[in-house]
Motif scaffolding. Sequence first.
Motif: not given
Length: 362
Positions: A84, A279, A306-307
Amino acid sequence: MTDFIPAARPLIGDEERAAVDRVLRSGMLAQGPEVMAFEQEFSAHFGLDRACVAVSSGTSGLHLGLLSSGVKVGDEVIVPSFTFAATANSVALTGATPVFADIDPDDFCLAPAAVEAAITDRTVGIMPVHLYGHPANMPALGAIADRHGLQLFEDAAQAHGASLGGTPVGAFGSFAMFSLYPTKNMTSGEGGMVSVANSEIERLLRLYRNQGMEQQYRNEVVGFNSRMTDIHAAIGRVQLTKVAAWTAKRQENAAFLTANLDGVTPPPVAPGAVHVYHQYTIRVPHDRDGMAKALREEYSIGSGMFYPVPNHQLAPFRIDLDLPETAKAAAECLSLPVHPSLTRADLERIVTAVNTLAKAGS
Ligand SMILES: Cc1ncc(COP(=O)(O)O)c(C=O)c1O
């Protein structure tokens, strides 16, 4: 119509509501006794054996942790691109430059050899991310840091309770940040918790969090208002009493998915690692986006990417770099629901849907 299975579901119960009410009734809403208790309970719960400092978000935790570690304009900190953007943002906010290194295809975390190759005479630190709840290769990264006289930091935003070789994440670096955003493995509404290796970093963090003040109106440095409120801390304290059971359920759900999925690559777990499955991320080599769309539209199952865009290709950081494993992961990764409120029927639906789509797509 079949019920939609969301990709994530924050769990807030009567106990959290009662705790918030208790704080509201006390009249003491801002940072106070709840925050102090939360800091101590968090450290004890995760066996960190270190002081913890609560802040208003994970991002501010990273930013203030870096500032407290002396990271400044002109420095470089090596980070993954496959994460992120908060990881690189926090480095950039100190005035330093995030330098992107490739990941290990097995654990999706910084690859030690790539990190070593990215070191320059401006490098001051390495900040791995324990992505998806799997610990990064801290022994190898720590050895590189020692060899080159660098600091090791931890972005543990997604990894509450993960460990490697019996050491919990958050106890490796000079500081580590855990995010308490609602979709994380535990939440305080918004918030972050920073574990610190020594009292000097702790003192600076507490100063930066509170406008530079240890003593009121005796400001020592230019600081921020990054305080956590007692309302948020009260939620977090209740969640701490539940997170171990939720993590066990995530691990059970992951084991079921790994045992039953077919035609996709389940997430490997490194020897000695405890994965807490923030996750559950599979690789879909052919048409990942098509699988996500079909899961949603045909099977009413949410999933996450992601991502999809590596950080070094985002507008603030754009740079021409060849990070082949990062590019591959960004194109292939799909995170399936693994959260603790899934039922056995939900898990079976997910397996049937993914296996059917994988078979049709291969
Ligand atoms: C890897 C990573 N780093 C940093 C953050 C930032 O945390 P927060 O959203 O609490 O600011 C997040 C969470 O969103 C994250 O997933």
